[in-house]
Design a protein around this motif. Structure first.
Motif, mmCIF file in Angstrom:
data_model
loop_
_atom_site.group_PDB
_atom_site.id
_atom_site.type_symbol
_atom_site.label_atom_id
_atom_site.label_comp_id
_atom_site.label_asym_id
_atom_site.label_seq_id
_atom_site.Cartn_x
_atom_site.Cartn_y
_atom_site.Cartn_z
ATOM 1 N N ASN A 465 0.870 -1.052 -0.085
ATOM 2 C CA ASN A 465 -0.033 -0.005 0.197
ATOM 3 C C ASN A 465 0.789 1.227 -0.003
ATOM 4 O O ASN A 465 1.708 1.434 0.754
ATOM 5 C CB ASN A 465 -0.845 0.044 1.363
ATOM 6 N N GLU A 466 0.671 1.986 -1.119
ATOM 7 C CA GLU A 466 1.504 3.283 -1.324
ATOM 8 C C GLU A 466 0.888 4.558 -0.742
ATOM 9 O O GLU A 466 1.212 5.459 -0.534
ATOM 10 C CB GLU A 466 2.180 3.657 -2.558
ATOM 11 N N GLU A 467 -0.477 4.421 -0.093
ATOM 12 C CA GLU A 467 -1.298 5.468 0.397
ATOM 13 C C GLU A 467 -0.533 6.180 1.545
ATOM 14 O O GLU A 467 -0.041 5.598 2.216
ATOM 15 C CB GLU A 467 -2.478 4.916 0.577
ATOM 16 N N GLY A 468 -0.550 7.513 1.380
ATOM 17 C CA GLY A 468 -0.041 8.237 2.544
ATOM 18 C C GLY A 468 1.639 8.568 2.517
ATOM 19 O O GLY A 468 2.301 8.816 3.316
ATOM 20 N N GLY A 469 2.180 8.032 1.126
ATOM 21 C CA GLY A 469 3.539 8.333 0.857
ATOM 22 C C GLY A 469 4.437 7.239 1.397
ATOM 23 O O GLY A 469 5.613 7.174 0.963
ATOM 24 N N ASP A 470 3.622 6.077 1.745
ATOM 25 C CA ASP A 470 4.462 4.896 2.230
ATOM 26 C C ASP A 470 5.028 4.177 0.913
ATOM 27 O O ASP A 470 4.526 4.357 -0.188
ATOM 28 C CB ASP A 470 3.608 4.110 2.737
ATOM 29 N N ALA A 471 6.526 4.048 0.791
ATOM 30 C CA ALA A 471 7.088 3.307 -0.460
ATOM 31 C C ALA A 471 6.311 1.835 -0.599
ATOM 32 O O ALA A 471 6.850 1.314 -1.687
ATOM 33 C CB ALA A 471 8.488 3.180 -0.399
ATOM 34 N N GLY A 472 5.577 1.110 -0.093
ATOM 35 C CA GLY A 472 5.105 0.037 -0.175
ATOM 36 C C GLY A 472 5.681 -0.952 1.039
ATOM 37 O O GLY A 472 6.764 -1.086 1.166
ATOM 38 N N ARG A 473 4.494 -1.779 1.322
ATOM 39 C CA ARG A 473 4.987 -2.793 2.396
ATOM 40 C C ARG A 473 5.021 -4.192 1.816
ATOM 41 O O ARG A 473 4.539 -4.705 0.977
ATOM 42 C CB ARG A 473 3.975 -2.929 3.410
ATOM 43 N N ARG A 474 6.211 -5.015 2.097
ATOM 44 C CA ARG A 474 6.416 -6.310 1.679
ATOM 45 C C ARG A 474 6.920 -7.114 2.718
ATOM 46 O O ARG A 474 7.377 -6.753 3.764
ATOM 47 C CB ARG A 474 7.256 -6.342 0.404
#
Length: 509
Positions: A465-474
């Motif tokens: 999830n890139e919402e809110g500026g997060d680069a993505g969770r993995r």
């Protein structure tokens, strides 16, 4: 089993067609593996390879019936579109590990010259991207026939490794994102995205082939007929990697033949289709290894070796481009068995060709409404990503880190990849990774979610999830277990660099 007619003679470089029906009173034995498709650079005759190669293998529970409606796992092998590199992997263990609750398939498709010869002359008298059309034919075969093996034709999950993973991405955008109901989810292991040229940019390849086979002596309108009349040995001799235009070689590029933007199956550059939301919206699982580039990169002694390697393999890059690449990839600490700039070449190539295509695909999938999914928000779509960081002493001693497709033995089981296919550590200190990975993957096949049937005690796999500026969770998968991590900001920035560089070069063509 045959899923398509032998692509010989008049069927060379054409879309696959149905095989001829056998006599209803006879039964064909399908108990041994058949030849895989001829790869680039292979001699002819080649042991285990042949032009007659469009076969599928099926593993199913012995007691499955047409009423079983079991989820179906279709594996698309890799090989850089120049070889069938993961052929005939044994599906028995995944069926057993699932509690005999799935059906597993793998198959061959045409590669190299046989699958990806491109020209307007091919379009006029044949089919472009024949290898991708083979894959599509296989999915249609599954839709029609898999119930006979106990599979559910309405619950098919496609999984690709390397070029197979790139193919999964291609099927999401095929025909502008048209949903033909062939699959309900996808798993992409080490997405391989090479240069994706137009037909016009590949005319030189066709000209080379007709010159090397003697078909340049006939009129252009007759050249396809001439090629179809040639002996397979003559054509296979032309199925070789050669320097891209403007490069002299040696060495030759790693991946000379590639899919092309043909205006039909691929109606535009894939990144444009994804950015426009022209893709099928289905749950997806993506993953890559930490050191994707280590088995491909040049053993570079200097920055100029790195630059030359990139320009040899990505023909549109300029000297200014390679300077920009080196600015983002400085010299890294040394590794065993390699020269000082090998780690830099490995990281740069691994990110450019495998890791960042995955990152940028996830970004597009998570941020765009999509064709075939009702234009709905991406928040309802299950997108999962992982980084495989399982260390092996032999790999480390060879300076390879955690290389391309090292996760395959954990996904399929270490005895499934054939002789020499899995490191010994998967039977000893890395053995615990196998049920962890198999649990997640089998859960995705069965439920389109890696969590529902995961191994007992395994952590919950959060969505990317890139919402809110997060680069993505993995998910980070290591010998000691698994945990969620955020994509480092500097890696995300480098992936943005590669996307912008690719876009710039594409727009200048």
């Amino acid at each position: 089993m045959r899923y398509a007619a032998p692509p010989l003679g008049s069927l060379r470089w054409r879309a696959p067609v149905e095989p001829v029906q056998t006599d209803p009173g006879t039964v064909e034995k399908a108990t041994t593996f058949r030849p895989v498709c001829l790869g680039t650079g292979a001699p002819y005759p080649a042991d285990g390879q042949d032009e007659d190669c469009l076969f599928v293998n099926v593993w199913a529970p012995a007691n499955a019936t047409a009423r079983s409606k079991l989820p179906v796992w279709v594996f698309i092998q890799g090989g850089g579109y120049v070889a069938n590199s993961n052929a005939n992997w044994d599906g028995a263990e995944v069926v057993q590990r699932s509690g005999h609750s799935i059906v597993m398939l793998n198959f061959n498709y045409r590669v190299g010259l046989w699958g990806f010869l491109a020209s307007e002359r091919v379009r006029a008298d044949g089919a472009l991207n024949a290898g991708l059309l083979d894959q599509r034919m296989l999915m249609q075969w599954v839709k029609r026939h898999i119930s006979a093996f106990g599979g559910d034709p309405d619950h098919v999950v496609i999984h690709g490794a390397s070029a197979g993973a790139g193919s999964v991405a291609m099927h999401l955008v095929a025909y502008g994102g048209r949903n033909d109901g062939l699959f309900v989810g996808g798993m992409a292991e080490s997405v391989f995205f090479p240069a994706q040229p137009t037909v016009a940019e590949l005319e030189y390849q066709f000209d080379r082939v007709v010159g090397q086979t003697g078909c340049d002596t006939v009129a252009p309108a007759r050249q396809m007929a001439c090629l179809r009349e040639k002996n397979v040995a003559v054509l296979q001799a032309a199925n070789q990697a050669q320097p891209f235009p403007g490069r002299t070689g040696p060495p030759v590029p790693l991946f000379y033949w590639t899919p092309c933007v043909d205006g039909d199956f691929l109606r535009d550059l894939p990144y444009r289709l994804f950015e426009r939301g022209q893709f099928i919206g289905v749950p997806m699982l993506f993953g890559s290894s930490t050191d994707e580039g280590s088995v491909f990169a040049v053993d570079a002694a200097s920055p100029s070796d790195v630059a030359t390697f990139f320009r040899d393999n990505y023909p549109l890059l300029t000297a200014n481009d390679t300077s920009a690449i080196l600015a983002r990839y400085p010299q890294l600490p040394p590794v065993p068995q390699h020269r000082p700039w090998f780690p830099t070449a490995s990281r740069a190539y691994g990110e450019a060709t495998f890791i960042c295509p995955q990152h940028n695909l996830l970004r597009s999938l998570s941020n765009q409404p999509k064709v075939g999914h009702g234009g709905s928000s991406s928040s309802s779509l299950g997108l999962y990503a992982y980084r495989y960081n399982v260390h092996d002493a032999e790999n480390l001693a060879a300076g390879l880190g955690v290389p391309h497709l090292f996760d395959a033995a954990a996904i399929f089981g270490p005895d499934s990849l054939g002789p020499g296919g899995a490191r010994a550590s998967y039977k000893t200190y890395n053995a615990a990774v196998v049920p962890l990975m198999m649990g997640y993957w089998l859960s995705f096949v069965r439920a389109l979610d890696p969590n529902v049937h995961r191994m007992s005690g395994a952590p919950v796999w959060e969505c990317w999830n890139e919402e809110g500026g997060d680069a993505g969770r993995r998910m980070l998968i290591e010998t000691q277990g698994a945990t969620m991590e955020s994509t480092p900001a500097e890696e995300a920035e480098r992936c943005s660099f590669w996307l912008a560089l690719g876009r710039e070069r594409m727009e200048q063509r």
